[in-house]
Structure formats: C-alpha cells, structure tokens
Design a protein around this motif. Structure first.
Motif, PDB file in Angstrom:
ATOM      1  N   MET A 130       0.898  -1.221   0.063  1.00  0.00           N
ATOM      2  CA  MET A 130       0.014   0.059   0.009  1.00  0.00           C
ATOM      3  C   MET A 130       0.954   1.173  -0.175  1.00  0.00           C
ATOM      4  SD  MET A 130      -3.045   1.169  -0.345  1.00  0.00           S
ATOM      5  CE  MET A 130      -3.993  -0.321   0.009  1.00  0.00           C
ATOM      6  N   ILE A 131       2.110   1.133   0.509  1.00  0.00           N
ATOM      7  CA  ILE A 131       2.790   2.466   0.534  1.00  0.00           C
ATOM      8  C   ILE A 131       3.320   2.637  -0.890  1.00  0.00           C
ATOM      9  CG2 ILE A 131       5.167   1.209   0.836  1.00  0.00           C
ATOM     10  CD1 ILE A 131       5.858   3.337   2.739  1.00  0.00           C
ATOM     11  N   VAL A 132       3.426   1.570  -1.782  1.00  0.00           N
ATOM     12  CA  VAL A 132       3.737   2.057  -3.024  1.00  0.00           C
ATOM     13  C   VAL A 132       2.565   2.924  -3.698  1.00  0.00           C
ATOM     14  CG1 VAL A 132       3.830   1.016  -5.702  1.00  0.00           C
ATOM     15  CG2 VAL A 132       4.789  -0.165  -3.436  1.00  0.00           C
ATOM     16  N   ARG A 133       1.185   2.799  -3.501  1.00  0.00           N
ATOM     17  CA  ARG A 133       0.220   3.451  -3.830  1.00  0.00           C
ATOM     18  C   ARG A 133       0.385   4.757  -3.264  1.00  0.00           C
ATOM     19  NH1 ARG A 133      -5.662   1.402  -3.460  1.00  0.00           N
ATOM     20  NH2 ARG A 133      -5.475   0.930  -5.486  1.00  0.00           N
ATOM     21  N   LYS A 134       0.644   4.972  -2.073  1.00  0.00           N
ATOM     22  CA  LYS A 134       0.773   6.325  -1.483  1.00  0.00           C
ATOM     23  C   LYS A 134       1.816   7.003  -2.105  1.00  0.00           C
ATOM     24  CE  LYS A 134       1.762   8.444   3.029  1.00  0.00           C
ATOM     25  NZ  LYS A 134       2.430   8.462   4.106  1.00  0.00           N
ATOM     26  N   LEU A 135       2.971   6.459  -2.342  1.00  0.00           N
ATOM     27  CA  LEU A 135       4.179   7.188  -2.850  1.00  0.00           C
ATOM     28  C   LEU A 135       3.981   7.568  -4.247  1.00  0.00           C
ATOM     29  CD1 LEU A 135       7.114   5.034  -1.449  1.00  0.00           C
ATOM     30  CD2 LEU A 135       6.580   7.306  -0.842  1.00  0.00           C
ATOM     31  N   ARG A 136       3.126   6.621  -5.105  1.00  0.00           N
ATOM     32  CA  ARG A 136       2.896   6.969  -6.422  1.00  0.00           C
ATOM     33  C   ARG A 136       1.889   7.976  -6.462  1.00  0.00           C
ATOM     34  NH1 ARG A 136      -1.653   5.855  -9.153  1.00  0.00           N
ATOM     35  NH2 ARG A 136      -2.588   4.272  -7.586  1.00  0.00           N
ATOM     36  N   LEU A 137       1.072   8.149  -5.600  1.00  0.00           N
ATOM     37  CA  LEU A 137       0.035   9.435  -5.470  1.00  0.00           C
ATOM     38  C   LEU A 137       0.789  10.525  -5.240  1.00  0.00           C
ATOM     39  CD1 LEU A 137      -3.210   7.619  -3.929  1.00  0.00           C
ATOM     40  CD2 LEU A 137      -2.659   8.193  -6.734  1.00  0.00           C
ATOM     41  N   ASP A 138       1.465  10.423  -4.116  1.00  0.00           N
ATOM     42  CA  ASP A 138       2.218  11.609  -3.938  1.00  0.00           C
ATOM     43  C   ASP A 138       3.183  12.321  -4.983  1.00  0.00           C
ATOM     44  OD1 ASP A 138       1.263  11.293  -1.244  1.00  0.00           O
ATOM     45  OD2 ASP A 138       3.281  10.594  -0.389  1.00  0.00           O
ATOM     46  N   LYS A 139       3.668  11.235  -5.676  1.00  0.00           N
ATOM     47  CA  LYS A 139       4.507  11.870  -7.012  1.00  0.00           C
ATOM     48  C   LYS A 139       3.530  12.539  -8.154  1.00  0.00           C
ATOM     49  CE  LYS A 139       8.748  10.604  -6.004  1.00  0.00           C
ATOM     50  NZ  LYS A 139       9.770  11.513  -5.788  1.00  0.00           N
ATOM     51  N   GLY A 140       2.361  12.119  -7.985  1.00  0.00           N
ATOM     52  CA  GLY A 140       1.287  12.541  -9.357  1.00  0.00           C
ATOM     53  C   GLY A 140       1.429  11.477 -10.275  1.00  0.00           C
ATOM     54  N   LEU A 141       1.719  10.204 -10.109  1.00  0.00           N
ATOM     55  CA  LEU A 141       1.830   9.372 -11.279  1.00  0.00           C
ATOM     56  C   LEU A 141       0.629   8.355 -11.216  1.00  0.00           C
ATOM     57  CD1 LEU A 141       5.418   8.168 -10.655  1.00  0.00           C
ATOM     58  CD2 LEU A 141       4.719   9.743 -12.421  1.00  0.00           C
ATOM     59  N   SER A 142       0.319   8.179 -12.471  1.00  0.00           N
ATOM     60  CA  SER A 142      -0.877   7.165 -12.774  1.00  0.00           C
ATOM     61  C   SER A 142      -0.212   5.779 -12.537  1.00  0.00           C
ATOM     62  CB  SER A 142      -1.602   7.268 -13.991  1.00  0.00           C
ATOM     63  OG  SER A 142      -0.584   6.899 -15.062  1.00  0.00           O
ATOM     64  N   GLN A 143      -1.026   4.698 -12.362  1.00  0.00           N
ATOM     65  CA  GLN A 143      -0.452   3.193 -12.257  1.00  0.00           C
ATOM     66  C   GLN A 143       0.269   3.072 -13.735  1.00  0.00           C
ATOM     67  OE1 GLN A 143      -3.969   0.881 -11.391  1.00  0.00           O
ATOM     68  NE2 GLN A 143      -3.386   0.868  -9.311  1.00  0.00           N
ATOM     69  N   GLU A 144      -0.470   3.508 -14.774  1.00  0.00           N
ATOM     70  CA  GLU A 144       0.016   3.051 -15.967  1.00  0.00           C
ATOM     71  C   GLU A 144       1.637   3.838 -16.167  1.00  0.00           C
ATOM     72  OE1 GLU A 144      -2.974   4.416 -15.735  1.00  0.00           O
ATOM     73  OE2 GLU A 144      -3.811   2.433 -16.097  1.00  0.00           O
ATOM     74  N   GLN A 145       1.607   5.079 -15.680  1.00  0.00           N
ATOM     75  CA  GLN A 145       3.024   5.671 -15.827  1.00  0.00           C
ATOM     76  C   GLN A 145       4.090   5.281 -14.773  1.00  0.00           C
ATOM     77  OE1 GLN A 145       1.440   9.567 -14.650  1.00  0.00           O
ATOM     78  NE2 GLN A 145       1.660  10.244 -16.716  1.00  0.00           N
ATOM     79  N   LEU A 146       3.782   4.843 -13.533  1.00  0.00           N
ATOM     80  CA  LEU A 146       4.494   4.249 -12.711  1.00  0.00           C
ATOM     81  C   LEU A 146       5.064   2.707 -13.483  1.00  0.00           C
ATOM     82  CD1 LEU A 146       6.296   4.006 -10.300  1.00  0.00           C
ATOM     83  CD2 LEU A 146       4.286   3.176  -8.916  1.00  0.00           C
ATOM     84  N   ALA A 147       4.249   2.115 -13.744  1.00  0.00           N
ATOM     85  CA  ALA A 147       4.464   0.774 -14.504  1.00  0.00           C
ATOM     86  C   ALA A 147       5.389   0.887 -15.530  1.00  0.00           C
ATOM     87  CB  ALA A 147       3.411   0.153 -14.907  1.00  0.00           C
ATOM     88  N   GLU A 148       5.226   1.665 -16.725  1.00  0.00           N
ATOM     89  CA  GLU A 148       6.210   1.994 -17.661  1.00  0.00           C
ATOM     90  C   GLU A 148       7.517   2.336 -17.256  1.00  0.00           C
ATOM     91  OE1 GLU A 148       6.181   4.897 -21.566  1.00  0.00           O
ATOM     92  OE2 GLU A 148       4.195   4.163 -20.604  1.00  0.00           O
ATOM     93  N   MET A 149       7.440   3.301 -16.328  1.00  0.00           N
ATOM     94  CA  MET A 149       8.827   3.770 -16.031  1.00  0.00           C
ATOM     95  C   MET A 149       9.559   2.803 -15.175  1.00  0.00           C
ATOM     96  SD  MET A 149       7.387   7.555 -14.711  1.00  0.00           S
ATOM     97  CE  MET A 149       9.006   8.368 -14.130  1.00  0.00           C
ATOM     98  N   SER A 150       8.804   1.686 -14.658  1.00  0.00           N
ATOM     99  CA  SER A 150       9.588   0.911 -13.780  1.00  0.00           C
ATOM    100  C   SER A 150       9.830  -0.470 -14.626  1.00  0.00           C
ATOM    101  CB  SER A 150       8.689   0.330 -12.567  1.00  0.00           C
ATOM    102  OG  SER A 150       8.234   1.537 -11.615  1.00  0.00           O
ATOM    103  N   GLY A 151       9.402  -0.420 -15.653  1.00  0.00           N
ATOM    104  CA  GLY A 151       9.588  -1.553 -16.702  1.00  0.00           C
ATOM    105  C   GLY A 151       8.686  -2.869 -16.213  1.00  0.00           C
ATOM    106  N   ILE A 152       7.672  -2.606 -15.730  1.00  0.00           N
ATOM    107  CA  ILE A 152       6.802  -3.853 -15.210  1.00  0.00           C
ATOM    108  C   ILE A 152       5.347  -3.593 -15.779  1.00  0.00           C
ATOM    109  CG2 ILE A 152       7.844  -4.194 -12.982  1.00  0.00           C
ATOM    110  CD1 ILE A 152       5.625  -2.625 -11.547  1.00  0.00           C
ATOM    111  N   SER A 153       4.432  -4.526 -15.777  1.00  0.00           N
ATOM    112  CA  SER A 153       3.340  -4.418 -16.341  1.00  0.00           C
ATOM    113  C   SER A 153       2.143  -3.732 -15.450  1.00  0.00           C
ATOM    114  CB  SER A 153       2.441  -5.794 -16.748  1.00  0.00           C
ATOM    115  OG  SER A 153       2.146  -6.788 -15.467  1.00  0.00           O
TER     116      SER A 153
END
Length: 163
Positions: free
Chosen positions: A1-24
């Motif tokens: 859940m901390i991943v979601r919190k950090l992602r939202l704090d950075k203003g990233l969508s799930q798709e953006q974070l996944a693409e930037m991380s190289g995961i689906s």
C-alpha cells in the motif's frame, strides 16, 4: 500500500509508474492491493519513486505477517486509511452503477426483441435501481442506514465471538 501512497504523492498514474519501472500495469495493481513482489520488481519501483528499497520490502513483510483478512498498513495515518476506505467505497458504488446500467441495456434489448408489447424490463430496473440508490446514499453518507456506532458494535461482537 505504501507503493500506492508514494505513487499518488508523485502524481503518477499506475500506467506511468508501471512503464517507468519496466513492469506491467497488472503487476503494479497486484502489488498495490497487497500482493507479493519480487525484490527486483521492488527495486525498480523504488528507483522510480526515489525511495529506499528497504522501505518497500518492509511494507511487503508487514503485509505478509498480518494474518487477518484485511491488510494492515502501519505507514498510513488514520486520516489516510479513512480516505482510502472512502475512495474504495466510492469505486465500489461506481462499479455497481456501471453493472446496473449495462445489465439494464442488455435486458431492454432482450425485452424489445422478445416481447415489445410489454416492457417487463421496468421491474428489474426498479428493483435493482432501489438497491443502487441505497448503495449511493450510503456511500456518499446522505443516509446512514446502520447508525454511527453500528460498525463498532459489530466489530466488538465479532471479536467477542472469536474468543
């Protein structure tokens, strides 16, 4: 859940974070819902979110240690936990509303194809519609069907019964 919190704090969508991380995107969704992730995946996510790998790993370990049905997220404040629960409730309502709309369209088509002289579709639309309306009123806190203390009493009762 901390991943979601950090992602939202950075203003990233799930798709953006996944693409930037190289995961689906599905992998990221699974991780955000409390699923296990490999150390390599966590390292990729940590790099993009500019956080320490150990923090993400610790969050995974804390989730695994909890034996109850719900995952406990100690890094979240009470306000954040309440907000996330509220957002989940709203999402649940919108899913319910979408299902209702889709089924009513399908039933209307079936009704018009099989018996256009009688619109029987109004009966399931009315019945299910009352349920959707009650769900919406409850989620958006317009009407509190169970009262403010109902959840607390039920939780206390359940804990007593388990002993």
């Amino acid at each position: 859940m901390i991943v979601r919190k950090l992602r939202l704090d950075k203003g990233l969508s799930q798709e953006q974070l996944a693409e930037m991380s190289g995961i689906s995107t599905r992998t990221l969704q699974r991780i955000e819902r409390g699923g296990k992730a490999s150390p390599e995946t966590l390292k990729c996510i940590a790099a993009v979110l500019e956080t320490d790998f150990a923090t993400l790993r610790e969050d995974q370990d804390m989730q695994t240690l909890n034996s109850s049905d719900q995952v406990v997220f100690p890094e979240l404040t009470e306000d954040e936990k309440e907000a996330m629960e509220y957002v989940r409730d709203i999402k649940g309502f919108y899913v319910h509303l979408t299902q209702y709309g889709a089924m009513m369209v399908i039933l209307l088509i079936i009704n018009l194809l099989t018996n256009p002289g009688y619109l029987w579709v109004i009966w399931p639309a009315l019945g299910w519609g009352i349920g959707v309306a009650a769900h919406g009123l409850n989620v958006f806190e317009v009407v509190d069907f169970f009262g403010r203390d109902w959840e607390r009493r039920q939780l206390a009762k359940r804990l007593r019964d388990r002993r």
